[in-house]
Design an enzyme around this catalytic site. Structure first.
Site, PDB file in Angstrom:
ATOM      1  N   GLU A   1      -6.649   4.988   3.820  1.00 45.55           N
ATOM      2  CA  GLU A   1      -6.740   3.543   4.295  1.00 45.55           C
ATOM      3  C   GLU A   1      -7.664   3.380   5.620  1.00 45.55           C
ATOM      4  OE1 GLU A   1      -2.858   1.726   4.557  1.00 45.55           O
ATOM      5  OE2 GLU A   1      -2.811   1.142   2.460  1.00 45.55           O
TER       6      GLU A   1
ATOM      7  N   ARG B   1      -9.254  -4.130  10.844  1.00 42.37           N
ATOM      8  CA  ARG B   1      -8.499  -5.454  10.338  1.00 42.37           C
ATOM      9  C   ARG B   1      -8.796  -6.575  11.245  1.00 42.37           C
ATOM     10  NH1 ARG B   1      -2.352  -3.763   8.347  1.00 42.37           N
ATOM     11  NH2 ARG B   1      -3.288  -3.056   6.471  1.00 42.37           N
TER      12      ARG B   1
ATOM     13  N   GLY C   1       0.750  -1.219  -0.123  1.00 43.08           N
ATOM     14  CA  GLY C   1       0.098   0.167   0.038  1.00 43.08           C
ATOM     15  C   GLY C   1       0.828   1.371   0.032  1.00 43.08           C
TER      16      GLY C   1
ATOM     17  N   HIS D   1       0.626 -10.852   9.942  1.00 36.01           N
ATOM     18  CA  HIS D   1       1.197  -9.905   8.877  1.00 36.01           C
ATOM     19  C   HIS D   1       2.431  -9.208   9.593  1.00 36.01           C
ATOM     20  CE1 HIS D   1       0.873  -7.102   5.767  1.00 36.01           C
ATOM     21  NE2 HIS D   1       0.373  -6.084   6.596  1.00 36.01           N
TER      22      HIS D   1
ATOM     23  N   ARG E   1      -1.428  -1.736  15.068  1.00 34.98           N
ATOM     24  CA  ARG E   1      -0.738  -0.797  14.297  1.00 34.98           C
ATOM     25  C   ARG E   1      -1.725  -0.198  13.287  1.00 34.98           C
ATOM     26  NH1 ARG E   1       2.100  -1.728   8.861  1.00 34.98           N
ATOM     27  NH2 ARG E   1       0.355  -3.340   8.669  1.00 34.98           N
TER      28      ARG E   1
ATOM     29  N   HIS F   1      -3.716  -9.947   8.741  1.00 38.62           N
ATOM     30  CA  HIS F   1      -4.189  -9.223   7.838  1.00 38.62           C
ATOM     31  C   HIS F   1      -5.450  -9.963   7.392  1.00 38.62           C
ATOM     32  CE1 HIS F   1      -4.954  -7.156   4.123  1.00 38.62           C
ATOM     33  NE2 HIS F   1      -4.099  -6.265   4.319  1.00 38.62           N
TER      34      HIS F   1
END
Ligand SMILES: Cc1cc2nc3c(=O)[nH]c(=O)nc-3n(C[C@H](O)[C@H](O)[C@H](O)COP(=O)(O)OP(=O)(O)OC[C@H]3O[C@@H](n4cnc5c(N)ncnc54)[C@H](O)[C@@H]3O)c2cc1C
Length: 476
Positions: free
Chosen positions: A102, A256, A42, A312, A347, A211
């Site tokens: 995002e 997420r 990304g 992830h 995060r 993820h």
């Protein structure tokens, strides 16, 4: 002379800026094409938009971090990120003009070049490193040489002892240690284990980010970025049911961790989960790298892509101060291997490339003035190393996925702690390091009797502010 270990964005940006600042530097890396930067997609978050500010970026980061961010680190990184971007651009890197939005960001602030921005940055910095004639060695560091609580060098598999009194660990995380992952096999926790064995404090090891949408076609793993869902991709199960709204009002755009648990729950019911890309307008132009991936496997935008959640990113790691300094004199840790306090319990998307770049480019300002890490918060668990059973990386990945994964409980965590407590954690191979960081993760996850950020316990599903503190580990 400074020795930088790792060639992701953290190690490369540190090496380039140290060399540009006139310091003597060399770089050693396990695998030149290893690490997460090489495959990151990304982009990089920085408050550079007209309607944005570091304060707004900090606020978004703190919300996602769920009460465990270190506020000083959050304000430092969000303030420094636009400047670090300027430094990268002053070296010749060019981001695209548009900013992307995002999940979790209240402003458009994700800088990108293509739809594989990590790789773009890697290629650029690697070229710079070569132009600047920084010596680069492909070898695996197996331990640090420490004398009188000061580092004096490293031991590498093929090169033997390499002496240096300033060592910069930039070895990334360990999300490869879960059966389903977006990471490369280099990321097995070597750096964290090596630092721990040398006396460094580790923290926040229970916070592993999953993820929600990773795919693997004919053995090739590919991360289906959030942007796809932002652009209209939806998720369906084997019955064709669009299930995400059953779990969260935002459906596919849920945070997420929520979406990862939703998909995982569907998989546990025996369903398969697919991403349907057909609603994305102008797909081939917007997502050329994914389009090529699909074509390579005989698929297209109209195919249903099987997805699963994969480990992830690791929020925790080697605890450092805002200069990247650990508690072991001369040892720095930057990038995903470190716990700067920025991410807290979770995060915010695109904050990791930003954090690694900030700590990398700022390193020359601090490297000659050692202050050292000082901590006075949280609980410290002391743990010895042992000679025990050998577990293969594959066994560890299976054990972690089944027992320390997306949905945790005491029974499974205790099983993992029991298994890893018998493991060899003192050898210098990847397997022992992987068992060690897995043991710390399982102990921390079992100790934290609450759910917070990406740590979810079905037996303690609520947040409990008695746990609003870090869990540290120190070698006994
Ligand atoms: C598929 C994917 C997509 C992502 N997309 C984004 C994104 O869009 N935005 C974002 O902010 N973050 C993203 N992330 C996370 C981000 O890419 C990483 O957190 C970041 O790149 C870490 O950089 P690093 O330099 O710390 O470590 P890495 O890039 O992981 O590099 C680690 C380096 O250490 C070396 N190394 C490891 N062990 C040793 C050893 N024992 N001896 C010598 N060398 C060693 C490896 O060879 C490697 O060069 C993504 C991650 C993945 C996996």
């Amino acid at each position: 002379m400074v020795l930088v270990i790792g060639t992701g964005i953290a190690g490369l940006s540190a090496a380039v800026s140290l060399k540009k600042a006139g310091l003597r530097v060399k770089v050693i890396t396990k695998k030149l094409t290893g690490g997460s930067t090489y495959i990151a997609k990304g982009g990089l978050a920085a408050a550079v938009g007209k309607d944005d500010s570091p304060e707004i970026h900090a606020k978004d980061t703190l919300i996602v971090g769920d009460g465990l961010c270190d506020e000083k680190a959050v304000h430092y990184v969000t303030k420094e990120a636009p400047r670090a971007v300027e430094v990268l651009e002053s070296w010749g890197f060019k981001f695209a003009d548009d900013l992307r939005l995002e999940g979790g960001h209240s402003r458009r602030r994700v800088l990108h070049k293509t739809d594989e921005t990590g790789r773009d940055i890697y290629d650029f910095l690697m070229t710079k490193l070569k132009e600047l004639e920084v010596p680069l060695l492909e070898d695996r560091v197996v331990s640090l040489k420490v004398s009188d609580e000061k580092v004096e060098g490293v031991i590498a598999e093929r090169s033997g002892v390499v002496y240096d009194d300033k060592i910069v660990l930039a070895t990334g995380g360990y999300a490869y240690l879960f059966k389903y992952t977006s990471n490369q096999p280099t990321n097995v926790g070597d750096g964290m284990a090596i630092a721990f064995k040398a006396g460094a404090l580790l923290s926040a090891m229970e916070f592993v980010q999953f993820h929600p949408t990773v795919t693997s076609i004919d053995g090739e793993v590919f991360l289906l970025t959030e942007t796809l869902r932002g652009e209209g991709a939806i998720l369906v199960n084997s019955k064709g049911e669009r299930f995400a709204f059953k779990y969260h009002e935002k459906g596919e755009l849920a945070p997420r961790d929520v979406l990862s648990r939703a998909i995982y729950s569907e998989l546990l019911k025996g369903e398969r989960v697919y991403m349907d890309l057909t609603k994305i307008y102008d797909f081939e132009r917007k997502f050329p790298v994914l389009n090529n991936f699909l074509k390579r496997h005989g698929l297209s935008q109209s195919s249903k892509i099987p997805v699963f959640p994969g480990a992830h990113f690791v929020d925790g790691g080697v605890r450092v101060n805002l200069r990247g300094e650990t508690n072991v004199k001369g040892l720095y840790a930057i990038g995903e291997v470190s716990d700067t306090g920025l991410h807290g319990a979770n995060r915010l998307a695109s904050n990791s490339l930003a954090e690694a770049l900030v700590f990398g480019v700022n390193l020359p300002s601090f490297i000659d003035k050692w202050e050292g890490l000082y901590v006075d918060d949280g609980d410290v668990i002391e743990l010895g190393l042992r000679n025990g059973n050998k577990f293969s990386i594959e066994e560890i990945r299976k054990t972690n996925w089944e027992n320390v994964g997306i949905i945790r409980n005491e029974e499974r965590l205790e099983k993992a702690v029991f298994v890893y407590s018998s493991a060899d954690t003192c050898s210098l191979d990847e397997e022992a390091n992987a068992a060690l960081v897995s043991l710390l993760t399982a102990i921390a996850a079992n100790t934290r009797k609450e759910s917070r950020g990406n740590h979810f316990r079905e037996d303690f599903p609520q947040r409990d502010d008695r746990w609003k503190k870090r869990i540290y580990f120190k070698v006994k």
